[in-house]
Design a protein around this motif. Structure first.
Motif, mmCIF file in Angstrom:
data_model
loop_
_atom_site.group_PDB
_atom_site.id
_atom_site.type_symbol
_atom_site.label_atom_id
_atom_site.label_comp_id
_atom_site.label_asym_id
_atom_site.label_seq_id
_atom_site.Cartn_x
_atom_site.Cartn_y
_atom_site.Cartn_z
ATOM 1 N N ILE A 26 32.367 36.185 -23.892
ATOM 2 C CA ILE A 26 32.286 34.899 -23.199
ATOM 3 C C ILE A 26 31.495 33.899 -24.030
ATOM 4 N N ALA A 27 30.396 34.378 -24.641
ATOM 5 C CA ALA A 27 29.587 33.498 -25.495
ATOM 6 C C ALA A 27 30.433 32.964 -26.646
ATOM 7 N N ARG A 28 31.248 33.828 -27.232
ATOM 8 C CA ARG A 28 32.110 33.408 -28.349
ATOM 9 C C ARG A 28 33.129 32.371 -27.881
ATOM 10 N N THR A 29 33.704 32.591 -26.698
ATOM 11 C CA THR A 29 34.683 31.644 -26.160
ATOM 12 C C THR A 29 34.046 30.281 -25.912
ATOM 13 N N MET A 30 32.843 30.283 -25.347
ATOM 14 C CA MET A 30 32.159 29.008 -25.068
ATOM 15 C C MET A 30 31.792 28.282 -26.365
ATOM 16 N N TYR A 31 31.434 29.046 -27.397
ATOM 17 C CA TYR A 31 31.123 28.411 -28.679
ATOM 18 C C TYR A 31 32.383 27.800 -29.287
ATOM 19 N N LEU A 32 33.513 28.514 -29.152
ATOM 20 C CA LEU A 32 34.778 27.974 -29.658
ATOM 21 C C LEU A 32 35.173 26.716 -28.883
ATOM 22 N N GLN A 33 34.863 26.701 -27.584
ATOM 23 C CA GLN A 33 35.122 25.495 -26.790
ATOM 24 C C GLN A 33 34.229 24.346 -27.273
ATOM 25 N N TYR A 34 33.004 24.656 -27.608
ATOM 26 C CA TYR A 34 32.055 23.650 -28.099
ATOM 27 C C TYR A 34 32.547 23.040 -29.412
ATOM 28 N N THR A 35 33.163 23.867 -30.252
ATOM 29 C CA THR A 35 33.660 23.387 -31.544
ATOM 30 C C THR A 35 35.120 22.927 -31.469
#
Length: 268
Positions: free
Chosen positions: A69-78
């Motif tokens: 989930i953390a990785r997905t949110m970071y990808l959303q941020y970028t």
């Protein structure tokens, strides 16, 4: 360490309350989930010590899930991961659910005064129910004795985990207040009342020795747990009938997890 848990909850709460237009919302949420994964990664050592390898596997899996989930949110941020049009915002809902659920659970789990208050209230309700049903039990603190057999009421006897879970899920959904209130009424009060009846059953079954020398183990570990599982399944079904967005959240988390795992496998 407790500080890790509170840091993760604080970050997820901050992410939950920030405006959807705030570009740092996702990266703060990603940080919260990352720290939350560290919290879960600490748990296997306790379960290894008591040879509970099922919970070892579950806590490791939970840690990995948090990282995904953390990785997905970071990808959303970028801007490298964008939900499909019409799709609910899975990571936003999941972050809200965990943040709100944690606010309802961890203060009772980690602050002694609140824990003692909750256990005391539940013990009072159990004693009241026993007396109403005609069972002559007596208490000393959080210990209830019936027919010479004593049961200790602990935090796990309060159903706070299940209550916090449903509170988090319900509060994470963007729906009319009437629907949210309906979902609350068929879950939280019902869970609390059924839990009191469950505890009463265990006290009486143990005191009366309904199932022989192993009455407590059979009543608590087998019958009560099985009954709780069925009750929670029915309650969850009723809540999802009222708030189908929760089912979408569960389905979305599953799809997101499998998608992220497949992408990572292709990179290896």
């Amino acid at each position: 360490m407790l500080i890790i848990l509170w840091i993760s909850i604080s970050l997820m709460l901050l992410s939950a309350i920030l405006s959807g237009k705030n570009r740092y919302k996702r990266v703060i949420g990603a940080g919260g989930w990352t720290v939350f994964s560290i919290h879960w990664l600490q748990q296997p050592f306790h379960y290894i010590a008591i040879d509970d390898y099922v919970n070892v596997a579950l806590t490791i899996a939970m840690s990995i899930f948090c990282l995904l989930i953390a990785r997905t949110m970071y990808l959303q941020y970028t801007n490298r991961y964008t939900p499909m049009e019409g799709e609910i915002d899975i990571t936003y809902m999941a972050t809200n659910a965990i943040a709100i659920g944690s606010v309802f659970y961890f203060p009772f789990a980690e602050i002694s005064a609140l824990k003692e208050w909750l256990i005391g209230m539940v013990t009072n309700n159990i004693m009241w129910t026993l007396n109403m049903l005609g069972f002559s039990a007596y208490r000393a603190g959080n210990m209830i004795t019936y027919n010479g057999h004593t049961v200790e009421i602990i935090l796990g006897c309060t159903a706070i985990e299940s209550i916090a879970l449903f509170m988090g899920l319900i509060a994470s959904v963007n729906a009319p207040m009437k629907k949210l209130l309906s979902a609350f009424m068929v879950s939280v009060p019902v869970i609390y009342i059924l839990n009191i009846l469950r505890d009463v059953f265990v006290v009486v079954a143990y005191g009366e020795m309904w199932f022989g020398p192993n009455s407590f183990e059979i009543a608590h570990h087998m019958i009560a747990k099985a009954g709780s599982g069925v009750a929670l399944f029915v309650i969850a079904y009723m809540v999802m009938r009222i708030l189908p967005e929760i089912l979408e959240l569960i389905d979305g988390l599953w799809n997101m997890t499998t998608e992220q795992i497949n992408k990572l496998r292709k990179k290896v």
